[in-house]
Design an enzyme around this catalytic site. Structure first.
Site, PDB file in Angstrom:
ATOM      1  N   THR A  67      16.312  -3.726 -37.012  1.00  0.00           N
ATOM      2  CA  THR A  67      16.096  -3.402 -38.339  1.00  0.00           C
ATOM      3  C   THR A  67      16.994  -4.116 -39.358  1.00  0.00           C
ATOM      4  O   THR A  67      16.842  -4.176 -40.415  1.00  0.00           O
ATOM      5  CB  THR A  67      16.405  -1.853 -38.530  1.00  0.00           C
ATOM      6  OG1 THR A  67      17.624  -1.412 -38.176  1.00  0.00           O
ATOM      7  CG2 THR A  67      15.518  -0.866 -38.035  1.00  0.00           C
ATOM      8  N   CYS A  68      17.762  -4.889 -38.661  1.00  0.00           N
ATOM      9  CA  CYS A  68      18.581  -5.831 -39.436  1.00  0.00           C
ATOM     10  C   CYS A  68      17.990  -7.067 -39.933  1.00  0.00           C
ATOM     11  O   CYS A  68      17.305  -7.638 -39.210  1.00  0.00           O
ATOM     12  CB  CYS A  68      19.712  -6.250 -38.619  1.00  0.00           C
ATOM     13  SG  CYS A  68      20.887  -7.512 -39.340  1.00  0.00           S
ATOM     14  N   ASP A  69      18.133  -7.342 -41.381  1.00  0.00           N
ATOM     15  CA  ASP A  69      17.486  -8.446 -41.890  1.00  0.00           C
ATOM     16  C   ASP A  69      17.966  -9.682 -41.292  1.00  0.00           C
ATOM     17  O   ASP A  69      17.173 -11.085 -41.241  1.00  0.00           O
ATOM     18  CB  ASP A  69      17.521  -8.504 -43.381  1.00  0.00           C
ATOM     19  CG  ASP A  69      16.823  -7.532 -44.101  1.00  0.00           C
ATOM     20  OD1 ASP A  69      15.631  -6.882 -43.577  1.00  0.00           O
ATOM     21  OD2 ASP A  69      17.295  -7.014 -45.052  1.00  0.00           O
TER      22      ASP A  69
ATOM     23  N   ILE B 282      18.860 -10.525 -38.346  1.00  0.00           N
ATOM     24  CA  ILE B 282      18.597 -10.490 -37.054  1.00  0.00           C
ATOM     25  C   ILE B 282      17.003 -11.039 -36.889  1.00  0.00           C
ATOM     26  O   ILE B 282      16.670 -11.791 -36.343  1.00  0.00           O
ATOM     27  CB  ILE B 282      18.478  -9.133 -36.305  1.00  0.00           C
ATOM     28  CG1 ILE B 282      19.694  -8.595 -35.809  1.00  0.00           C
ATOM     29  CG2 ILE B 282      17.542  -8.974 -35.076  1.00  0.00           C
ATOM     30  CD1 ILE B 282      20.456  -9.219 -34.808  1.00  0.00           C
ATOM     31  N   ARG B 283      16.362 -10.452 -37.866  1.00  0.00           N
ATOM     32  CA  ARG B 283      14.880 -11.134 -38.269  1.00  0.00           C
ATOM     33  C   ARG B 283      14.947 -12.523 -38.506  1.00  0.00           C
ATOM     34  O   ARG B 283      14.472 -13.297 -38.011  1.00  0.00           O
ATOM     35  CB  ARG B 283      14.262 -10.253 -39.405  1.00  0.00           C
ATOM     36  CG  ARG B 283      13.826  -8.779 -38.939  1.00  0.00           C
ATOM     37  CD  ARG B 283      13.390  -8.274 -40.210  1.00  0.00           C
ATOM     38  NE  ARG B 283      13.064  -6.673 -39.943  1.00  0.00           N
ATOM     39  CZ  ARG B 283      13.427  -5.805 -40.668  1.00  0.00           C
ATOM     40  NH1 ARG B 283      14.005  -6.077 -41.788  1.00  0.00           N
ATOM     41  NH2 ARG B 283      13.377  -4.549 -40.284  1.00  0.00           N
TER      42      ARG B 283
END
Length: 116
Positions: A10-12, A14-15
Site C-alpha cells: 500500500t506504500c506509494d 513502493i509503487r
C-alpha cells in the site's frame, strides 16, 4: 544476481519503485513484510550494512504513534526491536541487489544498481 524489494503493497513509494523496476525490465521479487513478516537475521544484516538510523523511518505514521517512552533513548537494540514488532516503521523500499542494500527510492541510484 538476485534482486528483492521489501516493503508493503500500500506504500506509494513502493509503487513508484516497482513501476521503475518494471519499466526498466529489472527482474525482482517483492516481499511484503506486513503479510510475510521479517526475520531478525535479515534485519541484523541490513543494520550491519546501512545502520539502524537509516532504516528507522521516524516520519512514518507508525513511529509517530508510538508513546514518548518508546521513542526516547533509541539505540540499535531498541530500534531493531521496534522494527521487528512493527515493520511498517522501516523506511521503504529496502532493495537487496546481490549483497548490496538500497534504502528508499531514487531513480538514479536504482539505475546505477540495476539499470539495463
Amino acid at each position: 544476481m538476485t534482486t528483492t524489494m521489501y516493503g508493503i503493497t500500500t506504500c506509494d513509494t513502493i509503487r513508484k519503485a516497482r513501476v521503475w523496476l518494471e519499466g526498466h525490465d529489472a527482474a525482482y521479487h517483492f516481499h511484503d513484510y506486513r503479510a510475510e513478516g521479517l526475520d531478525a537475521k535479515r534485519l541484523d544484516d541490513w543494520v550491519g550494512k546501512v545502520g539502524w538510523e537509516v532504516l528507522l523511518n521516524k516520519a512514518s505514521t507508525t513511529f509517530r504513534e508510538l508513546s514518548d517512552k518508546d521513542k526516547q533513548g533509541l539505540d540499535e537494540k531498541k530500534a531493531k526491536a521496534l522494527m521487528l514488532a512493527k515493520p511498517t516503521m522501516i523506511k521503504r523500499p529496502v532493495l537487496e541487489v546481490g549483497d548490496r542494500i538500497l534504502v528508499g527510492f531514487k531513480p538514479d541510484v536504482y539505475q546505477a544498481a540495476v539499470g539495463k
